[in-house]
Write a protein that holds these residues in place. Sequence first.
Motif, PDB file in Angstrom:
ATOM      1  N   PRO A   5     -11.647  -1.129   1.317  1.00  0.00           N
ATOM      2  CA  PRO A   5     -10.478  -0.974   2.205  1.00  0.00           C
ATOM      3  C   PRO A   5      -9.170  -1.127   1.451  1.00  0.00           C
ATOM      4  O   PRO A   5      -8.195  -0.408   1.716  1.00  0.00           O
ATOM      5  N   ALA A   6      -9.135  -2.033   0.487  1.00  0.00           N
ATOM      6  CA  ALA A   6      -7.906  -2.238  -0.284  1.00  0.00           C
ATOM      7  C   ALA A   6      -7.585  -0.994  -1.107  1.00  0.00           C
ATOM      8  O   ALA A   6      -6.446  -0.534  -1.122  1.00  0.00           O
ATOM      9  N   ALA A   9      -6.300   1.653   1.178  1.00  0.00           N
ATOM     10  CA  ALA A   9      -4.941   1.357   1.637  1.00  0.00           C
ATOM     11  C   ALA A   9      -3.917   1.648   0.545  1.00  0.00           C
ATOM     12  O   ALA A   9      -2.819   2.133   0.826  1.00  0.00           O
ATOM     13  N   ILE A  10      -4.272   1.348  -0.690  1.00  0.00           N
ATOM     14  CA  ILE A  10      -3.331   1.556  -1.792  1.00  0.00           C
ATOM     15  C   ILE A  10      -3.087   3.052  -1.996  1.00  0.00           C
ATOM     16  O   ILE A  10      -1.949   3.493  -2.163  1.00  0.00           O
ATOM     17  N   TRP A  12      -3.546   5.356   0.314  1.00  0.00           N
ATOM     18  CA  TRP A  12      -2.862   5.772   1.545  1.00  0.00           C
ATOM     19  C   TRP A  12      -1.363   5.506   1.460  1.00  0.00           C
ATOM     20  O   TRP A  12      -0.541   6.331   1.843  1.00  0.00           O
ATOM     21  N   ARG A  13      -1.003   4.324   0.913  1.00  0.00           N
ATOM     22  CA  ARG A  13       0.414   3.991   0.786  1.00  0.00           C
ATOM     23  C   ARG A  13       1.112   4.955  -0.158  1.00  0.00           C
ATOM     24  O   ARG A  13       2.199   5.457   0.148  1.00  0.00           O
ATOM     25  N   LEU A  16       1.611   8.232   1.631  1.00  0.00           N
ATOM     26  CA  LEU A  16       2.694   8.156   2.615  1.00  0.00           C
ATOM     27  C   LEU A  16       4.057   8.197   1.944  1.00  0.00           C
ATOM     28  O   LEU A  16       4.974   8.885   2.395  1.00  0.00           O
ATOM     29  N   ARG A  17       4.187   7.437   0.862  1.00  0.00           N
ATOM     30  CA  ARG A  17       5.465   7.416   0.153  1.00  0.00           C
ATOM     31  C   ARG A  17       5.789   8.780  -0.423  1.00  0.00           C
ATOM     32  O   ARG A  17       6.931   9.237  -0.417  1.00  0.00           O
ATOM     33  N   SER A  93       6.852  -4.582  -4.831  1.00  0.00           N
ATOM     34  CA  SER A  93       5.574  -4.206  -4.240  1.00  0.00           C
ATOM     35  C   SER A  93       4.429  -4.506  -5.198  1.00  0.00           C
ATOM     36  O   SER A  93       3.294  -4.720  -4.786  1.00  0.00           O
ATOM     37  N   LEU A  97       1.173  -6.683  -4.336  1.00  0.00           N
ATOM     38  CA  LEU A  97      -0.168  -6.193  -4.658  1.00  0.00           C
ATOM     39  C   LEU A  97      -0.951  -7.256  -5.436  1.00  0.00           C
ATOM     40  O   LEU A  97      -2.108  -7.545  -5.133  1.00  0.00           O
ATOM     41  N   LEU A 107      -7.135  -4.322  -8.595  1.00  0.00           N
ATOM     42  CA  LEU A 107      -5.858  -3.955  -7.984  1.00  0.00           C
ATOM     43  C   LEU A 107      -5.105  -2.953  -8.860  1.00  0.00           C
ATOM     44  O   LEU A 107      -4.537  -1.984  -8.368  1.00  0.00           O
TER      45      LEU A 107
ATOM     46  N   THR B 104      10.008  -6.736  -0.368  1.00  0.00           N
ATOM     47  CA  THR B 104       8.848  -6.010  -0.856  1.00  0.00           C
ATOM     48  C   THR B 104       8.322  -5.050   0.207  1.00  0.00           C
ATOM     49  O   THR B 104       7.148  -4.764   0.275  1.00  0.00           O
ATOM     50  N   ASP B 106       8.273  -1.245   2.044  1.00  0.00           N
ATOM     51  CA  ASP B 106       8.525   0.163   1.741  1.00  0.00           C
ATOM     52  C   ASP B 106       9.488   0.695   2.792  1.00  0.00           C
ATOM     53  O   ASP B 106       9.145   0.801   3.966  1.00  0.00           O
ATOM     54  N   ASP B 108      10.732   3.578   3.538  1.00  0.00           N
ATOM     55  CA  ASP B 108      10.487   4.831   4.260  1.00  0.00           C
ATOM     56  C   ASP B 108       9.280   4.762   5.183  1.00  0.00           C
ATOM     57  O   ASP B 108       8.986   5.716   5.881  1.00  0.00           O
ATOM     58  N   LEU B 109       8.577   3.646   5.160  1.00  0.00           N
ATOM     59  CA  LEU B 109       7.441   3.495   6.062  1.00  0.00           C
ATOM     60  C   LEU B 109       7.868   2.664   7.267  1.00  0.00           C
ATOM     61  O   LEU B 109       8.841   1.908   7.208  1.00  0.00           O
ATOM     62  N   TYR B 117      -0.754  -1.780   5.715  1.00  0.00           N
ATOM     63  CA  TYR B 117      -1.060  -1.773   4.275  1.00  0.00           C
ATOM     64  C   TYR B 117      -1.410  -3.174   3.792  1.00  0.00           C
ATOM     65  O   TYR B 117      -2.436  -3.412   3.159  1.00  0.00           O
ATOM     66  N   ALA B 120      -4.762  -4.499   5.052  1.00  0.00           N
ATOM     67  CA  ALA B 120      -5.906  -3.929   4.339  1.00  0.00           C
ATOM     68  C   ALA B 120      -6.110  -4.615   2.989  1.00  0.00           C
ATOM     69  O   ALA B 120      -7.241  -4.832   2.556  1.00  0.00           O
ATOM     70  N   LEU B 121      -5.012  -4.968   2.333  1.00  0.00           N
ATOM     71  CA  LEU B 121      -5.137  -5.675   1.049  1.00  0.00           C
ATOM     72  C   LEU B 121      -5.859  -7.007   1.240  1.00  0.00           C
ATOM     73  O   LEU B 121      -6.462  -7.545   0.320  1.00  0.00           O
ATOM     74  N   HIS B 122      -5.772  -7.542   2.444  1.00  0.00           N
ATOM     75  CA  HIS B 122      -6.460  -8.794   2.732  1.00  0.00           C
ATOM     76  C   HIS B 122      -7.744  -8.578   3.518  1.00  0.00           C
ATOM     77  O   HIS B 122      -8.264  -9.500   4.140  1.00  0.00           O
ATOM     78  N   GLY B 123      -8.220  -7.334   3.510  1.00  0.00           N
ATOM     79  CA  GLY B 123      -9.511  -7.048   4.110  1.00  0.00           C
ATOM     80  C   GLY B 123      -9.502  -6.981   5.625  1.00  0.00           C
ATOM     81  O   GLY B 123     -10.544  -7.088   6.259  1.00  0.00           O
ATOM     82  N   ALA B 125      -8.785  -4.630   8.814  1.00  0.00           N
ATOM     83  CA  ALA B 125      -8.564  -3.217   9.123  1.00  0.00           C
ATOM     84  C   ALA B 125      -8.918  -2.937  10.583  1.00  0.00           C
ATOM     85  O   ALA B 125      -9.420  -3.803  11.291  1.00  0.00           O
TER      86      ALA B 125
END
Lengths: 262, 256
Positions: A5-6, A9-10, A12-13, A16-17, A93, A97, A107, B104, B106, B108-109, B117, B120-123, B125
């Motif tokens: 999932p991480a 997500a990375i 995906w980000r 999106l950007r 960011s 991360l 990562l 920190t 984004d 534009d999001l 986001y 998800a980095l922390h699992g 979802a």
Amino acid sequence: MIWLPALRAIIWREALRFVHQRERFIAALVRPLVWLLVFAAGFRAALGLSITPPYQTYITYETYIVPGLCGMIMLFNGMQSSLSLVYDREMGSMKLLLTAPLPRWWLLFAKLMGSTTISILQVYTFLAIAAAFGIDMPLMGYVTALPALILAGLMLGALGLALSSFIKQLENFAGVMNFVIFPMFFLSSALYPLWKMAESSRLLHDICAANPFTHAVELIRFALYAEFNGPALGWTLLATTAFMALAIWGYDPARGMTRKRA
Amino acid sequence: MDDAAPETASSSQIGRRVTPSTLAVEGVSYAYSKKVALDDVSFSIASGFTALLGPNGAGKSTLFALLTHLFTTPTGRIEIAGHDLSRTPRQALAKLGIVFQQSTLDLDLTVQQNLTYFAALHGIAGRTARIRIAEALERLNMADRAREKVRALNGGHRRRTEIARALLHDPTVLLLDEPSVGLDAAAREAITAHVHDLAADGMTVLWATHLTDEIYDTDQCLILHQGKLIEYGIVQNLTKGTPLKDHFLTLTGAKQ
């Protein structure tokens, strides 16, 4: 298991950007297109190319430099992401991360996969425009090029990441342009075949042959014709591993990657 | 050097003794190539609001970098919710919520995308993530901003978004590094109040600042000066009636 999932997500980000930065996307395409449509057009008369693998017929110079320009897109993207880290624009960011509860190497790898995905989108757009101008590859080549592009993207991204951990000030970035991007690009097989280089200087040929960018470009070149180049793959893999190791070491918390910025 | 340490250096001095400590720092030092940034810092805190007060250059950011595992140091030990940060960094980081000094997000999001986001980095979802995000935004009075792009938010709302984000994985300890920098007076007060509320609900909060008006009389306070922890305790016990600002300036030698 939160690793996948991480990673998702990375990527995906990054995607999106990317969608929100159309100017950057266009700018990144203009550079190789200028080379392809202007530089190559002027140079085709000056440069005679003989039939060397993977080519089976005489090719125009435009056709020759397409793989090199694919490499150029990825080289610039790799350095660009490094620049944005040095610039501090992305350092925030990056901190976010790196404080995720996952191994750091994973990562960093996920981050590279994200930027490589964007690079590949750009490369395929470039290839589509080139095809529209009649500079096309065998259809199968567009498929077989994908793994080669992923590996090349990872290699150049890892190089950028490694550099970003060692360069602490922006002033040094001009040095990166002069001492990394230009030599890497010009001392490679991107613009001229190595045998052509050997005619003018044995030393330059040897430097080009040692340049990992040459091997990444050759890997892409062969893959675009659905052919496999073992030595190029080997060298590219080796360089990717080395740059990745350097990046992981550079971002080792014991080294304090943001030391100057604390 | 230990014999020179004041008696207050024993870690049990701070924190209500009834609750076990959730953030413990023991003998931590750190030096940049020539300059010593942190010199044998030890403290341990439990749930509630603790301010880390120090002038610019006192070592606050270095301490934060160590607490967030962006740096590591061979000297000393850091424990978060019972997990040793150097031996089991992932377990420790999973219990840590962080608001960095520098934004920190984004831009534009949207708020929702930024939080998704991070989750998800922390699992976290899917449905769970959506529920947690809604709850966290609700807690910071940001629920109606979820679909807005961060770029459209003012500084105060951006900070609140970052605090909401830091709560998504239900951390035990919340670290904030000068979170009010660049905010106007009203936004500063609102953020300060929000985080005090979180602390009152049982979270361990460590809030770094050089502004004394963000600290309440009943808060705990660690005063850092030139890399050393020079004083800690409940604010009203430290100041004994004088305004914290004067006490702080006298202590750090900025005022004779």
